[in-house]
Write a protein that holds these residues in place. Sequence first.
Motif, short mmCIF file in Angstrom:
data_model
loop_
_atom_site.label_atom_id
_atom_site.label_comp_id
_atom_site.label_asym_id
_atom_site.label_seq_id
_atom_site.Cartn_x
_atom_site.Cartn_y
_atom_site.Cartn_z
N LEU A 166 100.47 29.33 -37.89
CA LEU A 166 100.98 29.61 -39.25
C LEU A 166 100.08 28.94 -40.29
CD1 LEU A 166 103.12 30.71 -41.19
CD2 LEU A 166 104.56 28.75 -40.65
N VAL A 167 99.68 27.71 -40.00
CA VAL A 167 98.81 26.99 -40.95
C VAL A 167 97.49 27.74 -41.13
CG1 VAL A 167 97.51 24.85 -41.33
CG2 VAL A 167 99.85 24.74 -40.45
N SER A 168 96.92 28.19 -40.04
CA SER A 168 95.62 28.85 -40.22
C SER A 168 95.80 30.23 -40.85
CB SER A 168 94.81 28.88 -38.93
OG SER A 168 95.27 29.88 -38.08
N ALA A 169 96.91 30.90 -40.58
CA ALA A 169 97.17 32.19 -41.25
C ALA A 169 97.28 31.97 -42.76
CB ALA A 169 98.46 32.81 -40.71
N ALA A 170 97.98 30.90 -43.15
CA ALA A 170 98.13 30.59 -44.58
C ALA A 170 96.77 30.30 -45.21
CB ALA A 170 99.07 29.41 -44.75
N ASP A 171 95.94 29.54 -44.49
CA ASP A 171 94.61 29.20 -45.01
C ASP A 171 93.80 30.47 -45.29
OD1 ASP A 171 95.09 26.56 -44.90
OD2 ASP A 171 94.02 26.19 -43.02
N ILE A 172 93.80 31.36 -44.30
CA ILE A 172 92.99 32.58 -44.44
C ILE A 172 93.47 33.39 -45.65
CG2 ILE A 172 92.43 34.81 -43.36
CD1 ILE A 172 92.73 33.36 -40.63
N VAL A 173 94.79 33.58 -45.74
CA VAL A 173 95.33 34.42 -46.81
C VAL A 173 95.06 33.80 -48.18
CG1 VAL A 173 97.49 35.29 -47.79
CG2 VAL A 173 97.05 35.54 -45.35
#
Length: 466
Positions: free
Chosen positions: A330-337
């Motif tokens: 979830l953290v890396s998904a948030a970073d990308i977005v």
Amino acid sequence: MLVQTIKTIVNKVFKPAKSTKGSVKRYSVSTHRIDKRSVSRNAIKVCEVLQQKGFDAYIVGGAVRDLMIGLEPKDFDVATNATPEQIRPLFRRARIIGRRFQLVHVVFGSEIIETSTFRAPAHAAQSTDDHGRILRDNDFGTHPQDAARRDFTINALYYNPVNEEVIDFHKGVPDLNKRVVRMIGDPQTRYREDPVRMLRAVRFAVKLNGTIEADSRQPIKAMADLIDNVPEARLFDEMLKLLTCGHALDCLKQLRTHGLHQGLLPLLDVVLEQPSGAAFVELALDRTDHRVRSGKPVSPSFLFASLLWQQVELRWREQVAKGEISLPALVSAADIVIEMQTKKLAINKRFTSDMRDIWFMQPRFERRVPRMIHRLIEQPRFRAAVDFLQLRAAAHEFDSLLAQWWMDLANASEDKRQDMLEELAKLPPSTQDRGPRKRRPRKRKPAQAETVQAETVQPIQTTLSL
Ligand code: ATP
Ligand code: MG
């Protein structure tokens, strides 16, 4: 003779008095119908004080426009021929702000009356970028010049609260009556000077339930790309105004119609093209619009968290399916977005950090371990995250009874919360209660990955007695 006299009286009462100069029109209260009681007492005070000192001072811009059509103004701005140095000493709490163009914030408790000196329109000799965008427009000017440098005729109306007269240099009153958004001057030149005006044209037309006048509308499509040259922070401010004007959904639809949406909220473009994504975003915007219209505050972090959530969730699911552990995924998904979004429209850092908090709390709402819930409640963005959960429940993305339980918990007093948590602890564990998750090895077989995804992201069926 009698007929002539009646005509003269009728003209005096119902028509604007003759202008003093050029095409300036002055409207009395019988025509503009602004009820002085709806005007901020503090804004009136600022005008009165300045006028007593011999200066001109008017309420100007959006407040006059909104008052004339019966809307409640968001805030009140004052324009005057006094300079910032002359304004400041006249008020107990006033500070000069701005480097480029100084103006004065006159502070009355929580209300700030932004008081600015008449400004001259930008002219070619002033510095512009390669595309003609004005980089500097900070010369003081006369009252008519101040009107001419404003964007639309409906935004260039001046209300004098002392004699209750509205001064109109650019036929703004008839345009307002017809709900027409018309650029002052040559539209192409004015859009080139400041491309943000294209977004503003759309916002005001939607807000007024009106139209953009043909000559002001026509160049927009061809000039839409100029938005790319606008500094990100400026774009963010203007988009925020658009998203919180009470008609966000209509505004976004209109931006698309005028070809202005591209790249503004890049991820939103993608979302709106997916039926489920559009449903979530529309729900979020609809709720925001309702809050704004009923006078409730809207938090930009919550708004952007909602607008970008579908993209975050999509990537989160994908990464979990690939075998990532839920929270890091979830953290890396948030970073990308956030990174993709910020390239175009810089969302302020303090907002992105709140957005992350709201998102990262979402998987924790699926746990039912009282000790963890205690910690969750103490998080500063807990309330916002619970509100966000309601949105997910309304979009059928989370169990609605469980979402309501969290809402009740958020609203409960300290004692009541304790009772709710004790009741929770007494319940027999359900299949969803897995307790705090241990770290698992990163690489997993696809079959296992499927299970993790289903458990983590799918709404859980609660067995709570709600
Ligand atoms: P709102 O109710 O949304 O605040 P507003 O008309 O007050 O609408 P603001 O952005 O607060 O909008 O700007 C105040 C006034 O400043 C406008 O009414 C307009 O006269 C002038 N103005 C703002 N932005 C521009 C611009 N980009 N170009 C020219 N004039 C502008
Ligand atoms: Mg305003």
